[in-house]
Every structure is written in C-alpha cells, then in structure tokens.
Design a protein around this motif. Structure first.
Motif, PDB file in Angstrom:
ATOM      1  N   GLN A   7       5.765  -6.069  -0.343  1.00  0.00           N
ATOM      2  CA  GLN A   7       6.938  -5.209  -0.328  1.00  0.00           C
ATOM      3  C   GLN A   7       6.532  -3.862   0.255  1.00  0.00           C
ATOM      4  O   GLN A   7       5.370  -3.445   0.156  1.00  0.00           O
ATOM      5  CB  GLN A   7       7.499  -5.027  -1.734  1.00  0.00           C
ATOM      6  CG  GLN A   7       8.080  -6.287  -2.342  1.00  0.00           C
ATOM      7  CD  GLN A   7       8.602  -6.036  -3.746  1.00  0.00           C
ATOM      8  OE1 GLN A   7       7.844  -5.746  -4.667  1.00  0.00           O
ATOM      9  NE2 GLN A   7       9.914  -6.122  -3.916  1.00  0.00           N
ATOM     10  N   ASN A   8       7.503  -3.179   0.849  1.00  0.00           N
ATOM     11  CA  ASN A   8       7.288  -1.856   1.429  1.00  0.00           C
ATOM     12  C   ASN A   8       8.206  -0.842   0.774  1.00  0.00           C
ATOM     13  O   ASN A   8       9.314  -1.154   0.354  1.00  0.00           O
ATOM     14  CB  ASN A   8       7.548  -1.863   2.936  1.00  0.00           C
ATOM     15  CG  ASN A   8       6.550  -2.656   3.725  1.00  0.00           C
ATOM     16  OD1 ASN A   8       6.920  -3.466   4.560  1.00  0.00           O
ATOM     17  ND2 ASN A   8       5.269  -2.444   3.483  1.00  0.00           N
ATOM     18  N   GLN A   9       7.723   0.391   0.725  1.00  0.00           N
ATOM     19  CA  GLN A   9       8.488   1.494   0.148  1.00  0.00           C
ATOM     20  C   GLN A   9       8.438   2.697   1.068  1.00  0.00           C
ATOM     21  O   GLN A   9       7.376   3.041   1.598  1.00  0.00           O
ATOM     22  CB  GLN A   9       7.902   1.884  -1.217  1.00  0.00           C
ATOM     23  CG  GLN A   9       8.663   2.989  -1.946  1.00  0.00           C
ATOM     24  CD  GLN A   9       7.935   3.457  -3.184  1.00  0.00           C
ATOM     25  OE1 GLN A   9       6.755   3.823  -3.116  1.00  0.00           O
ATOM     26  NE2 GLN A   9       8.618   3.475  -4.320  1.00  0.00           N
ATOM     27  N   TRP A  10       9.589   3.324   1.252  1.00  0.00           N
ATOM     28  CA  TRP A  10       9.653   4.584   1.994  1.00  0.00           C
ATOM     29  C   TRP A  10      10.694   5.483   1.317  1.00  0.00           C
ATOM     30  O   TRP A  10      11.592   4.998   0.632  1.00  0.00           O
ATOM     31  CB  TRP A  10      10.005   4.345   3.461  1.00  0.00           C
ATOM     32  CG  TRP A  10      11.238   3.515   3.680  1.00  0.00           C
ATOM     33  CD1 TRP A  10      12.540   3.923   3.743  1.00  0.00           C
ATOM     34  CD2 TRP A  10      11.266   2.095   3.890  1.00  0.00           C
ATOM     35  NE1 TRP A  10      13.376   2.865   3.960  1.00  0.00           N
ATOM     36  CE2 TRP A  10      12.626   1.726   4.067  1.00  0.00           C
ATOM     37  CE3 TRP A  10      10.286   1.097   3.955  1.00  0.00           C
ATOM     38  CZ2 TRP A  10      13.025   0.409   4.293  1.00  0.00           C
ATOM     39  CZ3 TRP A  10      10.688  -0.210   4.177  1.00  0.00           C
ATOM     40  CH2 TRP A  10      12.028  -0.547   4.355  1.00  0.00           C
ATOM     41  N   GLY A  11      10.508   6.788   1.461  1.00  0.00           N
ATOM     42  CA  GLY A  11      11.462   7.725   0.871  1.00  0.00           C
ATOM     43  C   GLY A  11      11.007   8.324  -0.438  1.00  0.00           C
ATOM     44  O   GLY A  11      11.813   8.927  -1.156  1.00  0.00           O
ATOM     45  N   GLY A  12       9.734   8.168  -0.786  1.00  0.00           N
ATOM     46  CA  GLY A  12       9.221   8.779  -2.005  1.00  0.00           C
ATOM     47  C   GLY A  12       8.881   7.768  -3.072  1.00  0.00           C
ATOM     48  O   GLY A  12       9.294   6.599  -3.013  1.00  0.00           O
ATOM     49  N   SER A  13       8.130   8.213  -4.080  1.00  0.00           N
ATOM     50  CA  SER A  13       7.593   7.309  -5.092  1.00  0.00           C
ATOM     51  C   SER A  13       8.661   6.671  -5.971  1.00  0.00           C
ATOM     52  O   SER A  13       8.417   5.652  -6.608  1.00  0.00           O
ATOM     53  CB  SER A  13       6.587   8.050  -5.978  1.00  0.00           C
ATOM     54  OG  SER A  13       7.224   9.150  -6.630  1.00  0.00           O
ATOM     55  N   SER A  14       9.858   7.253  -6.019  1.00  0.00           N
ATOM     56  CA  SER A  14      10.935   6.686  -6.826  1.00  0.00           C
ATOM     57  C   SER A  14      11.915   5.860  -5.988  1.00  0.00           C
ATOM     58  O   SER A  14      12.887   5.325  -6.532  1.00  0.00           O
ATOM     59  CB  SER A  14      11.691   7.800  -7.556  1.00  0.00           C
ATOM     60  OG  SER A  14      12.257   8.716  -6.639  1.00  0.00           O
ATOM     61  N   ALA A  15      11.648   5.741  -4.703  1.00  0.00           N
ATOM     62  CA  ALA A  15      12.534   4.983  -3.815  1.00  0.00           C
ATOM     63  C   ALA A  15      12.382   3.481  -4.070  1.00  0.00           C
ATOM     64  O   ALA A  15      11.368   3.034  -4.613  1.00  0.00           O
ATOM     65  CB  ALA A  15      12.210   5.302  -2.359  1.00  0.00           C
ATOM     66  N   PRO A  16      13.376   2.685  -3.694  1.00  0.00           N
ATOM     67  CA  PRO A  16      13.283   1.237  -3.927  1.00  0.00           C
ATOM     68  C   PRO A  16      12.235   0.587  -3.028  1.00  0.00           C
ATOM     69  O   PRO A  16      11.860   1.122  -1.983  1.00  0.00           O
ATOM     70  CB  PRO A  16      14.690   0.739  -3.581  1.00  0.00           C
ATOM     71  CG  PRO A  16      15.227   1.756  -2.627  1.00  0.00           C
ATOM     72  CD  PRO A  16      14.649   3.068  -3.072  1.00  0.00           C
ATOM     73  N   TRP A  17      11.788  -0.593  -3.447  1.00  0.00           N
ATOM     74  CA  TRP A  17      10.885  -1.407  -2.659  1.00  0.00           C
ATOM     75  C   TRP A  17      11.687  -2.467  -1.904  1.00  0.00           C
ATOM     76  O   TRP A  17      12.665  -3.006  -2.423  1.00  0.00           O
ATOM     77  CB  TRP A  17       9.838  -2.074  -3.553  1.00  0.00           C
ATOM     78  CG  TRP A  17       8.830  -1.102  -4.082  1.00  0.00           C
ATOM     79  CD1 TRP A  17       8.938  -0.329  -5.197  1.00  0.00           C
ATOM     80  CD2 TRP A  17       7.552  -0.796  -3.499  1.00  0.00           C
ATOM     81  NE1 TRP A  17       7.812   0.437  -5.353  1.00  0.00           N
ATOM     82  CE2 TRP A  17       6.940   0.171  -4.334  1.00  0.00           C
ATOM     83  CE3 TRP A  17       6.874  -1.253  -2.375  1.00  0.00           C
ATOM     84  CZ2 TRP A  17       5.682   0.698  -4.072  1.00  0.00           C
ATOM     85  CZ3 TRP A  17       5.603  -0.732  -2.112  1.00  0.00           C
ATOM     86  CH2 TRP A  17       5.030   0.229  -2.934  1.00  0.00           C
ATOM     87  N   HIS A  18      11.246  -2.768  -0.672  1.00  0.00           N
ATOM     88  CA  HIS A  18      11.945  -3.690   0.209  1.00  0.00           C
ATOM     89  C   HIS A  18      11.022  -4.844   0.603  1.00  0.00           C
ATOM     90  O   HIS A  18       9.800  -4.690   0.658  1.00  0.00           O
ATOM     91  CB  HIS A  18      12.398  -2.965   1.490  1.00  0.00           C
ATOM     92  CG  HIS A  18      13.192  -1.724   1.237  1.00  0.00           C
ATOM     93  ND1 HIS A  18      14.567  -1.709   1.190  1.00  0.00           N
ATOM     94  CD2 HIS A  18      12.804  -0.441   1.017  1.00  0.00           C
ATOM     95  CE1 HIS A  18      14.995  -0.487   0.958  1.00  0.00           C
ATOM     96  NE2 HIS A  18      13.946   0.313   0.849  1.00  0.00           N
ATOM     97  N   ASP A  19      11.620  -5.988   0.902  1.00  0.00           N
ATOM     98  CA  ASP A  19      10.848  -7.133   1.367  1.00  0.00           C
ATOM     99  C   ASP A  19      10.033  -6.741   2.595  1.00  0.00           C
ATOM    100  O   ASP A  19      10.571  -6.202   3.566  1.00  0.00           O
ATOM    101  CB  ASP A  19      11.798  -8.287   1.708  1.00  0.00           C
ATOM    102  CG  ASP A  19      11.072  -9.541   2.164  1.00  0.00           C
ATOM    103  OD1 ASP A  19       9.848  -9.650   1.953  1.00  0.00           O
ATOM    104  OD2 ASP A  19      11.743 -10.425   2.720  1.00  0.00           O
ATOM    105  N   GLY A  20       8.733  -7.015   2.562  1.00  0.00           N
ATOM    106  CA  GLY A  20       7.859  -6.664   3.671  1.00  0.00           C
ATOM    107  C   GLY A  20       7.281  -7.848   4.399  1.00  0.00           C
ATOM    108  O   GLY A  20       6.443  -7.695   5.278  1.00  0.00           O
TER     109      GLY A  20
END
Length: 272
Positions: A7-20
């Motif tokens: 999974q990937n995350q962008w937008g800060g540590s509290s942002a959602p995780w996305h399928d990577g």
C-alpha cells in the motif's frame, strides 16, 4: 521469490493508504530480503544501489527494465571489480505508464516491508507491504510459429495458496482486460470459479468460487497477469503439473500467442 502486496500513502502520516500493487524484490527460495535502497537516474529505465538478504551484509544491485514494471536484476559482492550475478526478474512499481524511480525499504523479518518509494514526476510516498502467498513466474511468449523465438513476457504472480500450486487457468475478458472470468485449478482439486478485476497496470484482484453457481466468492489474492500496461490480457489458457504452466494467451487487439511460465528462482548466493 519474495512477493509483497503493498500500500502507498501520500498527504501526511494521517492520510489514507491506497492499493500499491505487487512488488517482487528477491528470488532466493530460502533467504528473504530485508533492505532495498535503489535509485534511477534515467526515469525508471534502470536502477542502481544496494539490497540486503537475511544473514548477509548489503550487496550491489543493478536492474534494467524489460517490460512494464519488470526489471532484470543483478547482484554484486566482493568489491567494485567483482563479477555481477544474475538475480532474476524483479517487479518494481505497479502503475500504468509511470515508472518508479526510487525505493528505500527495510524489513525486520522479511515478512513485512516499510519505507518510501518514488514514481517519476512525484515526491516520495509511503510504503507498507506484507509478504504475499502468491508465486512469481518468469513469462515468455512466442509468435510466428512453433520454430519462432521466445520473447520476454514479464514477471507474473499467480495464486494465493503457498503450498498448493496453480496447475490450470482458463480465463477470458469481454472488456479489453479490465476484468477476467473463467476457471482455475489448484493442484489436487478440480476447477473453481475465477474472477479478476484489474486494479493497476497488470495487477488483478482475484476472487474464487466453489460449490455451485450460488455459492459465495472467496478472496483469491493479488495476481499479476501480462506485461504490457495499457494493452490488457483478454484470454489465458494454460496448464501444468505444479512447477510451471504452458499454453496460450491473447492481448487486446491480437491473436493467440504461446505462453510459458517458469517459477522465478535465483540460485546464486553472496556466500557461495
């Protein structure tokens, strides 16, 4: 082979995780990777840097792109003048038409990975991944007759049962590869229903059904099928006995071509 669903995350540590998608960063059957630190200076056409397997120190890694998100990797140990050794195919990235250009990943146990990666034209994004039960295969394709040469077909990932290999796959698509339906067979069983939905370039979320048309569908893992990004897979017909598969496949807009799938394994260790 060491396949991770990430999974990937962008937008800060509290942002959602996305399928990577799916990564493969090691092909030693009895030794898991615990670090990958590589960068590309040419937009993702090649990588250089280091990686580390369990029980060893860092070793050199260089990788050259051969198909969509698929790279031929080599390792070096023993100094800058030492020989390079074949490390097999790696899957590095999962986006359609946007190459990865950097990875900074570590693991404490080889079962999970964390860190960052970068796609071309972006800044670093978070990565977290879990070792997949899927099996990586080196694919080759043939067209032009039985005497024609075989061509690189990328690295595929099949199945979700680590101790039960896939021995049959009969699937087709009516929407240019966005979805695949049909049957598959695990060793020791009969055919079961198969549905795959494309989530990234060559990545499919798979579910399986057994017990009749009204039976429930069960999670079947994250698969990688094909290697041409925007040109989706529209048919696969392949069989095997547990060590690989052979048959035919079709990409959108083409006729059938030969397909051979061989498990991805690198036999050379830095301690050899």
């Amino acid at each position: 082979m060491t396949v991770y669903n990430i999974q990937n995350q962008w937008g800060g540590s509290s942002a959602p995780w996305h399928d990577g998608g799916v990564l493969n960063i090691g092909n030693r059957p009895d030794q898991l990777p615990i670090a990958l630190h590589i960068q590309s200076g040419d937009g993702g056409l090649s990588f250089t840097g280091t990686m580390t397997y369990q029980g060893e120190g860092p070793i050199g890694l260089r990788a050259t792109r051969v198909t969509e998100n698929c790279y031929h990797a080599e390792n070096q140990w023993g100094g800058k003048d030492a020989p390079w050794h074949d490390a097999g195919l790696f899957l590095l990235g999962a986006r359609d038409g946007q190459n990865a250009v950097a990875f900074d990943l570590t693991s404490h146990d080889g079962q999970t990975v964390t860190g960052t990666m970068t796609y071309a034209g972006e800044g670093p994004i978070g990565v977290k991944g879990t070792k997949s039960p899927g099996v990586a295969f080196d694919a080759t394709n043939q067209w032009g007759g039985s005497g024609a040469p075989w061509h690189q077909g990328g690295q595929w990932v099949l199945g979700c049962r680590p101790d039960q290999p896939v021995v049959g796959l009969e699937v087709s698509s009516h929407d240019n590869g966005k979805t695949l339906t049909g049957t598959m067979t695990y060793k020791g069983e009969g055919p079961i229903g198969f549905r795959g939905t494309r989530t990234m370039a060559n990545t499919y979320s798979v579910v399986n059904q057994w017990g009749g048309n009204d039976a429930p569908w069960h999670p079947g893992g994250e698969w990688v099928l094909g290697c041409r990004g925007k040109q989706g897979v529209v048919a696969i017909s392949a069989k095997g006995e547990g060590k690989g598969l052979t048959g035919t496949m079709m990409y959108a807009g083409e006729g059938p071509i030969g397909l051979t799938l061989v498990p991805s394994v690198a036999h050379v260790h830095a301690t050899a």
